[in-house]
Scaffold this motif. Structure first.
Motif, PDB file in Angstrom:
ATOM      1  N   PHE A   1       0.921   4.188  -2.809  1.00  0.00           N
ATOM      2  CA  PHE A   1       0.777   5.753  -2.403  1.00  0.00           C
ATOM      3  C   PHE A   1       1.976   6.349  -2.799  1.00  0.00           C
ATOM      4  N   ARG A   2       3.091   5.960  -2.689  1.00  0.00           N
ATOM      5  CA  ARG A   2       4.219   6.681  -3.360  1.00  0.00           C
ATOM      6  C   ARG A   2       4.173   6.913  -4.666  1.00  0.00           C
ATOM      7  N   LYS A   3       3.828   5.952  -5.447  1.00  0.00           N
ATOM      8  CA  LYS A   3       3.650   5.955  -7.046  1.00  0.00           C
ATOM      9  C   LYS A   3       2.512   7.192  -7.441  1.00  0.00           C
ATOM     10  N   ILE A   4       1.611   6.964  -6.667  1.00  0.00           N
ATOM     11  CA  ILE A   4       0.451   7.959  -6.789  1.00  0.00           C
ATOM     12  C   ILE A   4       0.862   9.475  -6.579  1.00  0.00           C
ATOM     13  N   THR A   5       1.621   9.675  -5.588  1.00  0.00           N
ATOM     14  CA  THR A   5       1.737  10.872  -5.194  1.00  0.00           C
ATOM     15  C   THR A   5       3.244  11.648  -5.406  1.00  0.00           C
ATOM     16  N   LEU A   6       4.136  10.794  -6.059  1.00  0.00           N
ATOM     17  CA  LEU A   6       5.443  11.218  -6.382  1.00  0.00           C
ATOM     18  C   LEU A   6       5.208  12.600  -7.160  1.00  0.00           C
TER      19      LEU A   6
ATOM     20  N   GLU B   1       0.886  -1.113  -0.004  1.00  0.00           N
ATOM     21  CA  GLU B   1      -0.106  -0.015   0.158  1.00  0.00           C
ATOM     22  C   GLU B   1       0.938   1.287  -0.040  1.00  0.00           C
ATOM     23  N   LEU B   2       1.993   1.322   0.740  1.00  0.00           N
ATOM     24  CA  LEU B   2       2.767   2.409   0.697  1.00  0.00           C
ATOM     25  C   LEU B   2       3.462   2.580  -0.654  1.00  0.00           C
ATOM     26  N   LYS B   3       3.828   1.431  -1.416  1.00  0.00           N
ATOM     27  CA  LYS B   3       4.524   1.770  -2.644  1.00  0.00           C
ATOM     28  C   LYS B   3       3.451   2.190  -3.554  1.00  0.00           C
TER      29      LYS B   3
ATOM     30  N   LYS C   1     -15.284  18.551   0.416  1.00  0.00           N
ATOM     31  CA  LYS C   1     -16.178  19.281  -0.426  1.00  0.00           C
ATOM     32  C   LYS C   1     -15.592  19.907  -1.598  1.00  0.00           C
ATOM     33  N   HIS C   2     -14.148  20.176  -1.467  1.00  0.00           N
ATOM     34  CA  HIS C   2     -13.476  20.707  -2.469  1.00  0.00           C
ATOM     35  C   HIS C   2     -12.808  19.863  -3.681  1.00  0.00           C
ATOM     36  N   ALA C   3     -12.950  18.508  -3.487  1.00  0.00           N
ATOM     37  CA  ALA C   3     -12.217  17.409  -3.830  1.00  0.00           C
ATOM     38  C   ALA C   3     -13.050  17.155  -5.344  1.00  0.00           C
ATOM     39  N   GLU C   4     -12.332  16.844  -6.439  1.00  0.00           N
ATOM     40  CA  GLU C   4     -12.893  16.097  -7.508  1.00  0.00           C
ATOM     41  C   GLU C   4     -12.898  14.849  -7.715  1.00  0.00           C
ATOM     42  N   GLU C   5     -11.889  14.277  -7.035  1.00  0.00           N
ATOM     43  CA  GLU C   5     -11.553  12.818  -7.246  1.00  0.00           C
ATOM     44  C   GLU C   5     -11.170  12.428  -5.788  1.00  0.00           C
ATOM     45  N   MET C   6     -11.150  11.174  -5.502  1.00  0.00           N
ATOM     46  CA  MET C   6     -10.817  10.545  -4.202  1.00  0.00           C
ATOM     47  C   MET C   6     -10.107   9.101  -4.792  1.00  0.00           C
ATOM     48  N   MET C   7      -8.956   9.152  -4.204  1.00  0.00           N
ATOM     49  CA  MET C   7      -8.140   7.594  -4.466  1.00  0.00           C
ATOM     50  C   MET C   7      -7.880   7.262  -3.224  1.00  0.00           C
ATOM     51  N   ILE C   8      -8.779   5.937  -2.827  1.00  0.00           N
ATOM     52  CA  ILE C   8      -8.529   5.455  -1.397  1.00  0.00           C
ATOM     53  C   ILE C   8      -8.299   4.109  -1.509  1.00  0.00           C
ATOM     54  N   SER C   9      -7.483   3.648  -0.588  1.00  0.00           N
ATOM     55  CA  SER C   9      -7.173   2.256  -0.255  1.00  0.00           C
ATOM     56  C   SER C   9      -8.169   1.704   0.877  1.00  0.00           C
ATOM     57  N   PHE C  10      -8.710   0.655   0.492  1.00  0.00           N
ATOM     58  CA  PHE C  10      -9.393  -0.417   1.580  1.00  0.00           C
ATOM     59  C   PHE C  10      -8.790  -1.443   1.830  1.00  0.00           C
ATOM     60  N   MET C  11      -8.350  -1.643   3.037  1.00  0.00           N
ATOM     61  CA  MET C  11      -7.536  -2.778   3.483  1.00  0.00           C
ATOM     62  C   MET C  11      -8.342  -3.811   3.756  1.00  0.00           C
TER      63      MET C  11
END
Length: 150
Positions: free
Chosen positions: A20-25, A16-18, A99-109
């Protein structure tokens, strides 16, 4: 919906950390002070922004900035032409930014953990799943804001 317990992430998933890093880099990431403190370090190759009433303590270098409010952070990002920012917790930052977001990227464990901090309930009248990806430890879902009926 658990995202934390006693100011810590209650799991340790390298997978999951990997992701997250790939997405936010190479993008700005915003944390509340408690969430940022729980990391014990800046996240590299990203502009780390901390929302704190004592924001001056987070002005150590060009990759760490502090702001007293989300609004001030958004104004800075807009002024400096950042197109995308990732909100990384905690609960109150999520509640105030969703309320300001256009998109949400969520990890569900794929396992249950006890915790004292939760992600806000996702209103399916507002959000729809755009795509989903299965991993060993978690399911990653990308939500987009539903278009309003015209």
């Amino acid at each position: 919906g658990v995202i934390g317990n006693r100011n810590q992430i209650p799991w340790n998933s390298k997978e999951e950390l990997k992701n997250f890093r790939k997405i936010t880099l190479n993008s700005p990431i915003i944390f509340g002070r408690k969430t940022y403190d729980s990391l014990n370090k800046q996240l590299d190759k990203r502009l780390n922004i901390v929302i704190s009433s004592n924001s001056d303590q987070f002005q150590s270098d060009k990759n760490l900035l502090g702001f007293s409010s989300l609004r001030n952070a958004y104004l800075y990002l807009r002024k400096n032409n950042y197109e995308k920012v990732y909100i990384c917790g905690g609960s109150s930052i999520y509640r105030n930014s969703i309320k300001h977001a256009e998109e949400m990227m969520i990890s569900f464990m794929k396992f249950e953990k006890a915790g004292d901090s939760k992600f806000p309930r996702i209103n399916t009248n507002i959000w729809e799943i755009d795509y989903e990806e299965e991993f060993c430890d978690f399911v990653f879902r990308n939500y987009i804001r539903r278009k309003k009926n015209v």
